[in-house]
Design an enzyme around this catalytic site. Structure first.
Site, PDB file in Angstrom:
ATOM      1  N   CYS A   1      42.372  50.828  49.644  1.00  9.80           N
ATOM      2  CA  CYS A   1      41.887  49.371  49.747  1.00  9.80           C
ATOM      3  C   CYS A   1      42.708  48.467  49.117  1.00  9.80           C
ATOM      4  O   CYS A   1      42.503  47.262  49.137  1.00  9.80           O
ATOM      5  CB  CYS A   1      40.398  49.453  49.222  1.00  9.80           C
ATOM      6  SG  CYS A   1      40.203  49.733  47.402  1.00  9.80           S
TER       7      CYS A   1
ATOM      8  N   CYS B   1      36.468  43.849  46.501  1.00  8.98           N
ATOM      9  CA  CYS B   1      37.425  44.885  46.510  1.00  8.98           C
ATOM     10  C   CYS B   1      38.365  44.674  45.177  1.00  8.98           C
ATOM     11  O   CYS B   1      38.930  45.706  44.730  1.00  8.98           O
ATOM     12  CB  CYS B   1      38.379  44.574  47.730  1.00  8.98           C
ATOM     13  SG  CYS B   1      39.394  43.079  47.539  1.00  8.98           S
TER      14      CYS B   1
END
Lengths: 394, 128
Positions: free
Chosen positions: B35, B104
């Site tokens: 990610c 994130c």
């Protein structure tokens, strides 16, 4: 502070000569080119001059040029418009895994409308194997769209070889030449393609204007319905200043190409040679030689692209990255992943787009500034400390 | 307009408390390179307080600024107080984070929490 713009793959600056050519069409020549009175005359003539200039850049006939709003529109128009125009013959198209999203997502949209598509993979330097295109072609394939060069890794594709395969099969072969037209020699006859996209802001012209070249006799369904501008294939009052700018940029691009590239290739090769020599664990992405003249792309291991980009920016250097964090979608570059790079390496993507204004000093500055930036980020990277511990521990 | 607040930029350019703690009392890791962001927090606990907080971070500008801010917010706090640090509070202290980065990159509070849990687990293990 020194300012070094190395993001010419995102957009190039507008040349002063191009801007000067455009200005009258933002002032006294404001008329609508479709109008029959005097005010329509100059804009109409200007568009036809630009059409000739763009045609001449790619070795085409002027009547084969359709002006659009961008490379993205040209790609959408080509993929969707060509597939739709031939849907009675078949509903299958072929694209490569590293196409621009304007091609890939057009293929996805077509899929929702009952078409199907095959994605051809690339090798580790980002090359499409023409044999794989041959294998992907089916009885019902009507359109193949493979880009001339990828803007993220710079690799030039074997378009001629692919054209030899599509020829005689009733397939329309489109190439996205947004990264190449105006930058390297592009001749539609030599390439053997049937349709080609280009965009003004990639070769020192304005944003918001592009063109689709369509070989005479090729059928296409318009994306925009309306008036009969552009031979009825692209409706909407023309972006006259933009088109004039695109034409001028095409003329200058053609005339200056050799000189421009001589300098850029030298700078590019110095970056590609020196960065991996000065920083450990740097991978050059894309083909080492067979690539765009101003294009140098890397993956720096154990660090993330956006943080490098921002630290470079704090030193006045503009670059781009294909890391997940840099993209608005927060996904790592599909191009780097398609080339088989693991996520953690793709996250360290860094892309230098040299332009005609760059000098050897600019490259020296990057070579001086980047190694300490990487070192600093590695010192705080958990991936790097793991690597060092494992490396040292055996 | 720049995508990051001045406060984010300030912490990104001058991150506080970067590093590892040898023989840390607790270690917490959050995120992964897929990610794009990954953080490891190290804590030293004395008399129920976070005597020292350090971290290593792989990630974007926001991830680095978040780590730095969390380490500053947590240092000197009791464990109970430190566990009350939420991603929202961190973002507020940083004068906001870009919307798409909130989830994130804002992993510092969770990584710190994991480090505290790691410490508490070790303590509990030690007593048995």
């Amino acid at each position: 502070m020194k300012k070094v713009y190395l993001d010419n793959n995102s957009t190039t600056p507008l040349l002063p000569e191009v801007r000067d050519a455009m200005l009258p069409y933002l002032a006294e020549y404001f008329g609508n080119p479709s109008c029959l009175h005097e005010w329509g005359d100059a804009p109409r003539e200007a568009i036809e001059t630009a059409r000739n200039q763009v045609a001449s850049l790619i070795g085409a006939g002027p009547e084969e040029i359709i002006f659009t709003s961008s490379g993205t529109e040209s790609n959408n128009f080509a993929v969707k418009g060509l597939a739709m125009a031939q849907q009675k013959k078949g509903k299958h198209i072929v694209v490569s895994a590293i196409e621009h999203f304007s091609v890939l997502n057009s293929a996805k949209t077509l899929e929702k409308m009952g078409f199907s598509y095959t994605t051809v993979p690339v090798d580790k330097v980002g090359l499409v194997d023409p044999e794989k295109v041959r294998k992907a072609i089916r009885e019902d394939t009507t359109v193949v769209s493979i880009m001339h060069a990828n803007g993220e890794v710079g690799t030039l594709q074997p378009i001629k070889e692919i054209a030899a395969i599509t020829k005689g099969k009733g397939i329309v072969f489109h190439t996205d030449a947004v990264a190449t037209a105006g930058t390297i020699p592009v001749n539609v006859k030599e390439l053997g393609v049937d349709a080609l996209s280009l965009a003004g802001n990639m070769f020192y012209g304005p944003k918001g204007v592009g063109a689709l070249w369509l070989k005479r006799g090729t059928r296409i369904m318009p994306l925009l319905d309306g008036g009969v501008q552009e031979g009825g294939r692209r409706a909407g009052t023309e972006n006259v200043p933009g088109i004039v700018g695109l034409g001028k940029a095409a003329e200058l691009g053609k005339a200056q190409m050799t000189v421009r590239n001589e300098q850029m290739v030298k700078l590019r090769d110095r970056l590609i040679r020196e960065l991996p020599a000065r920083i450990d664990h740097v991978i050059v992405t894309g083909h080492a030689q067979n690539r765009l003249p101003g294009h140098a792309s890397f993956c720096v291991e154990f660090v993330e692209g956006e943080s490098m980009l921002m630290l470079l920016s704090s030193k006045g250097i503009a670059v781009t990255s294909g890391s997940a964090c840099t993209s608005r979608s927060l996904l790592a570059s599909h191009v780097l992943l398609a080339m088989g790079l693991p996520h953690e390496i793709a996250q360290g993507s860094l892309l230098f787009g040299l332009g005609i204004n760059n000098t050897a000093d600019d490259v020296d500055y990057v070579l001086e500034v980047l190694p300490p930036i990487v070192e600093r980020l590695r010192q705080m990277s958990p991936l790097y400390s793991k690597f060092m511990k494992q490396g040292k521990g055996g | 307009m720049p995508i990051y607040s001045q406060k984010v930029m300030e912490h990104f350019m001058n991150p506080r408390n970067v590093g590892e703690i040898e023989n840390a009392d607790g270690i917490g890791e959050e995120g992964n390179p897929v990610c794009g962001d990954m953080m490891t927090f190290y804590i030293k606990v004395k008399n129920g307080r976070l005597e020292d907080v350090k971290y290593k971070t792989f990630g974007c500008g926001a991830a680095i600024a978040v780590s730095s801010m969390v380490s500053e917010m947590a240092k000197g706090k009791t464990l109970k107080e430190a566990l009350k640090i939420t991603p929202k509070l961190v973002a507020d202290e940083l004068e906001g984070l870009p919307k798409n980065k909130f989830h994130c990159s804002n992993l510092g509070a969770q990584a710190l929490q994991k480090a505290i849990e790691d410490y508490q687990k070790k303590q509990a293990g030690g007593k048995v």
